[in-house]
Design a protein around this motif. Structure first.
Motif, PDB file in Angstrom:
ATOM      1  N   PHE A   1       0.811  -1.208   0.000  1.00  0.00           N
ATOM      2  CA  PHE A   1       0.000   0.000   0.000  1.00  0.00           C
ATOM      3  C   PHE A   1       0.853   1.271   0.000  1.00  0.00           C
ATOM      4  CE2 PHE A   1      -3.456  -2.824   1.546  1.00  0.00           C
ATOM      5  CZ  PHE A   1      -4.317  -2.607   0.481  1.00  0.00           C
ATOM      6  N   LEU A   2       1.978   1.258   0.694  1.00  0.00           N
ATOM      7  CA  LEU A   2       2.867   2.412   0.668  1.00  0.00           C
ATOM      8  C   LEU A   2       3.473   2.605  -0.720  1.00  0.00           C
ATOM      9  CD1 LEU A   2       4.696   2.177   4.101  1.00  0.00           C
ATOM     10  CD2 LEU A   2       2.935   3.809   3.397  1.00  0.00           C
ATOM     11  N   ALA A   3       3.818   1.523  -1.393  1.00  0.00           N
ATOM     12  CA  ALA A   3       4.385   1.616  -2.737  1.00  0.00           C
ATOM     13  C   ALA A   3       3.343   2.147  -3.713  1.00  0.00           C
ATOM     14  CB  ALA A   3       4.903   0.266  -3.193  1.00  0.00           C
ATOM     15  N   ARG A   4       2.093   1.713  -3.578  1.00  0.00           N
ATOM     16  CA  ARG A   4       1.022   2.209  -4.455  1.00  0.00           C
ATOM     17  C   ARG A   4       0.802   3.695  -4.242  1.00  0.00           C
ATOM     18  NH1 ARG A   4      -4.453  -0.647  -3.989  1.00  0.00           N
ATOM     19  NH2 ARG A   4      -5.019   1.265  -5.012  1.00  0.00           N
ATOM     20  N   ARG A   5       0.815   4.091  -2.977  1.00  0.00           N
ATOM     21  CA  ARG A   5       0.599   5.505  -2.655  1.00  0.00           C
ATOM     22  C   ARG A   5       1.728   6.355  -3.227  1.00  0.00           C
ATOM     23  NH1 ARG A   5       0.431   8.035   3.380  1.00  0.00           N
ATOM     24  NH2 ARG A   5       0.097  10.175   2.741  1.00  0.00           N
ATOM     25  N   ARG A   6       2.948   5.844  -3.115  1.00  0.00           N
ATOM     26  CA  ARG A   6       4.108   6.583  -3.620  1.00  0.00           C
ATOM     27  C   ARG A   6       4.085   6.669  -5.139  1.00  0.00           C
ATOM     28  NH1 ARG A   6      10.313   5.021  -2.146  1.00  0.00           N
ATOM     29  NH2 ARG A   6      11.082   7.135  -2.208  1.00  0.00           N
ATOM     30  N   ALA A   7       3.625   5.599  -5.801  1.00  0.00           N
ATOM     31  CA  ALA A   7       3.573   5.591  -7.275  1.00  0.00           C
ATOM     32  C   ALA A   7       2.555   6.595  -7.799  1.00  0.00           C
ATOM     33  CB  ALA A   7       3.250   4.195  -7.773  1.00  0.00           C
ATOM     34  N   LYS A   8       1.479   6.818  -7.062  1.00  0.00           N
ATOM     35  CA  LYS A   8       0.455   7.770  -7.494  1.00  0.00           C
ATOM     36  C   LYS A   8       0.953   9.200  -7.392  1.00  0.00           C
ATOM     37  CE  LYS A   8      -3.642   5.048  -6.405  1.00  0.00           C
ATOM     38  NZ  LYS A   8      -4.849   4.974  -5.589  1.00  0.00           N
ATOM     39  N   ALA A   9       1.843   9.441  -6.446  1.00  0.00           N
ATOM     40  CA  ALA A   9       2.340  10.827  -6.240  1.00  0.00           C
ATOM     41  C   ALA A   9       3.323  11.261  -7.290  1.00  0.00           C
ATOM     42  CB  ALA A   9       3.005  10.915  -4.872  1.00  0.00           C
TER      43      ALA A   9
END
Length: 84
Positions: free
Chosen positions: A76-84
């Motif tokens: 979930f942290l990686a997904r959040r970072r990829a969206k930013a």
């Protein structure tokens, strides 16, 4: 005049049996094997105190749940970072 443009950045790879394999993939595989080995080597029972109750479980089960929770949080942290 011709411009000197650098080649596009590509992730580091290694050739294994004629196939290009990313170093990241190899690192993840090594870490997975080490985690499985560590979990399999720890088979004793442990007592865990949850706010009110105390539970006795095999250590391998506790380590497996901890690994799974860590993987989910990392995903979930990686997904959040990829969206930013």
């Amino acid at each position: 005049m011709a411009q000197n443009t650098p080649p596009p950045h590509a992730p580091p790879t290694v050739t294994v049996k004629g196939r290009e394999v990313r170093m990241r993939t190899i690192a993840v595989a090594v870490l997975a094997v080490l985690a499985i080995w560590f979990i399999a080597a720890n088979t004793g029972s442990v007592s865990i105190t949850l706010w009110i109750a105390t539970v006795t479980l095999p250590l391998w089960a506790v380590l497996t749940v901890t690994l799974a929770v860590g993987l989910v949080i990392g995903y979930f942290l990686a997904r959040r970072r990829a969206k930013a």
